[in-house]
Motif scaffolding. Sequence first.
Motif, PDB file in Angstrom:
ATOM      1  N   ILE A  99       0.839  -1.210   0.000  1.00  0.00           N
ATOM      2  CA  ILE A  99       0.000   0.000   0.000  1.00  0.00           C
ATOM      3  C   ILE A  99       0.869   1.253   0.000  1.00  0.00           C
ATOM      4  O   ILE A  99       0.590   2.224  -0.721  1.00  0.00           O
ATOM      5  CB  ILE A  99      -0.945  -0.014   1.215  1.00  0.00           C
ATOM      6  N   LYS A 100       1.947   1.219   0.778  1.00  0.00           N
ATOM      7  CA  LYS A 100       2.842   2.374   0.851  1.00  0.00           C
ATOM      8  C   LYS A 100       3.489   2.647  -0.501  1.00  0.00           C
ATOM      9  O   LYS A 100       3.628   3.802  -0.924  1.00  0.00           O
ATOM     10  CB  LYS A 100       3.914   2.127   1.910  1.00  0.00           C
ATOM     11  N   GLU A 101       3.869   1.573  -1.193  1.00  0.00           N
ATOM     12  CA  GLU A 101       4.505   1.726  -2.500  1.00  0.00           C
ATOM     13  C   GLU A 101       3.534   2.261  -3.547  1.00  0.00           C
ATOM     14  O   GLU A 101       3.883   3.129  -4.362  1.00  0.00           O
ATOM     15  CB  GLU A 101       5.065   0.380  -2.960  1.00  0.00           C
ATOM     16  N   LYS A 102       2.293   1.769  -3.525  1.00  0.00           N
ATOM     17  CA  LYS A 102       1.324   2.154  -4.542  1.00  0.00           C
ATOM     18  C   LYS A 102       0.740   3.553  -4.315  1.00  0.00           C
ATOM     19  O   LYS A 102       0.301   4.200  -5.269  1.00  0.00           O
ATOM     20  CB  LYS A 102       0.178   1.135  -4.573  1.00  0.00           C
ATOM     21  N   THR A 103       0.721   3.993  -3.063  1.00  0.00           N
ATOM     22  CA  THR A 103       0.078   5.282  -2.756  1.00  0.00           C
ATOM     23  C   THR A 103       1.080   6.414  -2.572  1.00  0.00           C
ATOM     24  O   THR A 103       0.665   7.552  -2.358  1.00  0.00           O
ATOM     25  CB  THR A 103      -0.779   5.167  -1.489  1.00  0.00           C
ATOM     26  N   SER A 104       2.357   6.106  -2.616  1.00  0.00           N
ATOM     27  CA  SER A 104       3.354   7.168  -2.423  1.00  0.00           C
ATOM     28  C   SER A 104       3.277   8.155  -3.586  1.00  0.00           C
ATOM     29  O   SER A 104       3.262   7.778  -4.758  1.00  0.00           O
ATOM     30  CB  SER A 104       4.763   6.567  -2.355  1.00  0.00           C
TER      31      SER A 104
END
Length: 205
Positions: A131-136
């Motif tokens: 999630i962190k990678e996709k929403t950064s």
Amino acid sequence: MTAFMNVLGKRLHSCVFREISYQINYQNKSKATNYRVASVTNHAANKHNSNNAKKEKKIHIKAETPEDVKCDWVGPPDFSSNIRPVKLHIPADESQLERNYRLKREEIVKWNHDFWTQNNANFLKEKEEFIKEKTSGQSDRDDKDPSKSLTPEEMSVFYREFLQKYYKKHLYYNMDWYKRNIQLLWPALQVAVYGVKKKMFHKKT
């Protein structure tokens, strides 16, 4: 002929009465369901519109295993593994046969708990990283709950990759689970026969 008509009339009356009762009950249930839906909708709308509405907080209660039990004890699901803890009863006159069987069962319970604790920890950690990678860098990112910034279709990519990554591990777990439980059949049969013999002996004495 008269008797036949009387019986037929009673059966028709019974069928009609049941059908009417069914329709009345169905209508009452429908009204009750509609009322509940309306109540829930109104409650949700009021809660959403209220500026002073408090956010619900999840409270995790840790179950304490009793020290002395008179029978097998099963507690609520563990917070980490989601496996229910089991406290097996230890009789005062426990034989060596019964003890060996109990220890094998406790070993399987612990093995199962440890596996799912580690598996769930991996799942939550890798999900957070995904999630962190996709929403950064997203302008509409929800900082309080970043997962809301992704659609179910986008999250399905993570679920598929996670299952593929740990496919062999889960496969070996299933095989091992069946193997361990099948190996308990013979000790369980021995303990059951021993228990019957012990009861018969006490009855004679």
